[in-house]
Write an enzyme that holds these catalytic residues in place. Sequence first.
Site, PDB file in Angstrom:
ATOM      1  N   PRO A  65     -13.112  24.807 -33.055  1.00 31.26           N
ATOM      2  CA  PRO A  65     -13.556  26.176 -32.316  1.00 31.26           C
ATOM      3  C   PRO A  65     -13.103  27.487 -33.011  1.00 31.26           C
ATOM      4  CG  PRO A  65     -11.614  24.786 -31.160  1.00 31.26           C
ATOM      5  CD  PRO A  65     -12.265  24.332 -32.435  1.00 31.26           C
ATOM      6  N   HIS A  66     -13.741  28.474 -32.779  1.00 31.33           N
ATOM      7  CA  HIS A  66     -13.546  29.685 -33.423  1.00 31.33           C
ATOM      8  C   HIS A  66     -13.997  30.763 -32.793  1.00 31.33           C
ATOM      9  CE1 HIS A  66     -17.034  27.986 -35.229  1.00 31.33           C
ATOM     10  NE2 HIS A  66     -17.483  29.133 -35.438  1.00 31.33           N
TER      11      HIS A  66
END
Length: 147
Positions: A65-66
Site C-alpha cells: 500500500p502506498h
Amino acid sequence: MELSTILRPECTTCATPGSKKKVLELISDLASAQYPTLSSQAIFESLLAREKMGSTGIGNGIAIPHGRLPDITEPIAVLVKCEEPIAFDAIDNQPVDILFALLVPAEQCQQHLSTLSAMAEKLSDKAILKQLRKSSDATELYQVITG
C-alpha cells in the site's frame, strides 16, 4: 536507497489486524506515532484513496500500500507481518500476510516509483520472504528486511 533510511524499527510490527481496513489503520497509526506532524487520519485517507484505484496486493501474500502526502519531505515506510493472512483483493485473490507501506512526498513521483519497484523486487526474493514469514517479532522482521 538504503531501506533503513526510510523504515524505522518502530514502524515495523507483527500484528493480527483482521481486515484490510484495520491493517491500513494500523499502518497509519504506526507512521503518525513516529512522525507527529502527520495525522493518522490523513495517512489512512491517502492509503485508502490509492486502494480505491485498485488493490496494492501484488500476489504471493504481499501488498505494497502506498500514498502521497503533501506534508512530508522524505519517504516513510511501514512494515507489517500479519500473524493471520487477511483478505486484501490481491491480484491473485490470495490473502496477504506481508505489507510494506510507503508514504512519499506528493511531488516526488519518480522516487516513489523506483522505491516501490525496489521493494517489490526485494519481496519477490523467496529466501527473504521465507525469513520474513518465519520472523517472530518486530526486531527480527526489521533485521531481515534491512539486512
